[in-house]
Design an enzyme around this catalytic site. Sequence first.
Site, PDB file in Angstrom:
ATOM      1  N   SER A 300       0.815  -1.208   0.000  1.00 18.11           N
ATOM      2  CA  SER A 300       0.000   0.000   0.000  1.00 18.11           C
ATOM      3  C   SER A 300       0.860   1.275   0.000  1.00 18.11           C
ATOM      4  O   SER A 300       1.517   1.569  -0.993  1.00 18.11           O
ATOM      5  CB  SER A 300      -0.947  -0.036   1.203  1.00 18.11           C
ATOM      6  OG  SER A 300      -1.913   0.975   1.129  1.00 18.11           O
ATOM      7  N   ASP A 311      10.011   5.476 -10.260  1.00 23.33           N
ATOM      8  CA  ASP A 311       9.573   6.083 -11.523  1.00 23.33           C
ATOM      9  C   ASP A 311      10.213   7.441 -11.764  1.00 23.33           C
ATOM     10  O   ASP A 311      10.509   7.809 -12.903  1.00 23.33           O
ATOM     11  CB  ASP A 311       8.047   6.240 -11.523  1.00 23.33           C
ATOM     12  CG  ASP A 311       7.334   4.951 -11.904  1.00 23.33           C
ATOM     13  OD1 ASP A 311       8.025   3.930 -12.122  1.00 23.33           O
ATOM     14  OD2 ASP A 311       6.086   4.954 -11.971  1.00 23.33           O
ATOM     15  N   LYS A 325      -0.800  -4.184  -3.200  1.00 21.71           N
ATOM     16  CA  LYS A 325      -2.112  -3.637  -2.831  1.00 21.71           C
ATOM     17  C   LYS A 325      -2.167  -2.173  -3.241  1.00 21.71           C
ATOM     18  O   LYS A 325      -1.577  -1.313  -2.597  1.00 21.71           O
ATOM     19  CB  LYS A 325      -2.372  -3.754  -1.329  1.00 21.71           C
ATOM     20  CG  LYS A 325      -3.765  -3.253  -0.951  1.00 21.71           C
ATOM     21  CD  LYS A 325      -3.983  -3.200   0.541  1.00 21.71           C
ATOM     22  CE  LYS A 325      -5.399  -2.702   0.858  1.00 21.71           C
ATOM     23  NZ  LYS A 325      -5.659  -1.332   0.369  1.00 21.71           N
TER      24      LYS A 325
END
Length: 440
Positions: A300, A311, A325
């Site tokens: 999460s 990224d 998740k």
Amino acid sequence: MKNTKMMIVGFISALAVSVVLSTSLLAKSNTAEPSEASVEASRLQSLAKFTKVLGIVEQYNVDGLTIDQLIDKSLQGLLSNLDAHSSYMDKKSYENLKTQTDGEFGGLGITVGMRDNALTVIAPIEGTPADKAGLKAGDIILKIDAQSTLSMTIDDAVALMRGKPKTPIDLTIVRKGAADPLKFHIIRDIITVESVYTRMISGNILYVRVTSFDKKVAADVKTALKKNAAKSKGIILDLRNNPGGLLDQAVDLTDLFVNEGVIVSQKGRNKADDVSYSATKSATITDLPLVVLVNEGSASASEIVSGALQDLKRGVIIGEKTFGKGSVQVVMPITDSEAIKLTVARYYLPSGRTIQAVGVVPDIEVVSGEVKNNDKTFNIKEADLKKHLESEIEKEGGMIDVTEANATNKTIITPAQLNKDIQLKEGVDIIKALIIVKGK
């Protein structure tokens, strides 16, 4: 009661006839919005089918369940079949949820989720009874005491594992690599967690451990970074076995390291649920080389932080693939004592990729374990010649075991401790290389 049941079935039949007639009329008419009318007719047909089945089950089911019980079971089935995180909460489970968020309770200190329809440990929280007992991320909970978890909802499982402090519970675990199920006897306790703590490694690498994302995480990490800014040349952010927590804390923590770009976005069926969170230059406080440690217990919010830093090319991610998740749940009360927990959106990383059921794959994959060494071998070097040995023997009585002395020092991580954690050791090696490249 029999007459009442017959009236229900009779009402269903009448409603079904009404729906059929409405559908026929709609097919013949050329209204301005035929598609909306057709959808409405379909809704009526579906509701008629549901109510008819409900009436038949109430009348003929061998267990003689009441209409309230049948409705509750219908809602439970509806929500649990949507996804692993949506659920219907009756009075008891709704009260348990409010106790968990508002009050103090006894528990084990694990976060659980559904993976392939099996109740799975996402992560044991560091320092809790579950962690001390030896539970690991990825463990499948087969039984809670004597009760099987097959077909059990997450909320029901959590309710069983929660209880009064100092009371016992037995968990039967299936673990990858273990030939037979493992049984753990654990004593519940009040769960108190140190969400953020820091250590120094090699004198100039700041190690920051975040165990969960509570409401003070970003502020505590910011304080630690500022306090150690003068002596830090690189940072290791450890998110292993961190089951997640508050979204705003994940965003704010990432923002400490990133000065621009989207950190995470969430997209749902309704446009109102679409939100994008971006970095702000004013919140960024360091550009030091960064390594992030993750494993299958990172979930999460941990995946948002590690995935965003990956990224945005801000840090090197090391460890094992994360849990996966990436969905957003909201709790919606439907009465004063009942509610539903519904998945309304999914998280997306800056590149547009989703976390849900995929997870974050590290830049450098390293399985957990210890560093293999050959400390027991004997090697002769120049410094080991006779005269040197004689002088050292004379001083032997006053020697101090540096490793043992530092083992209890909570401000540093020693080389011996590094060798017991190969993922952390790899992170330190990478940070040292990044420091050299940066010219610090």
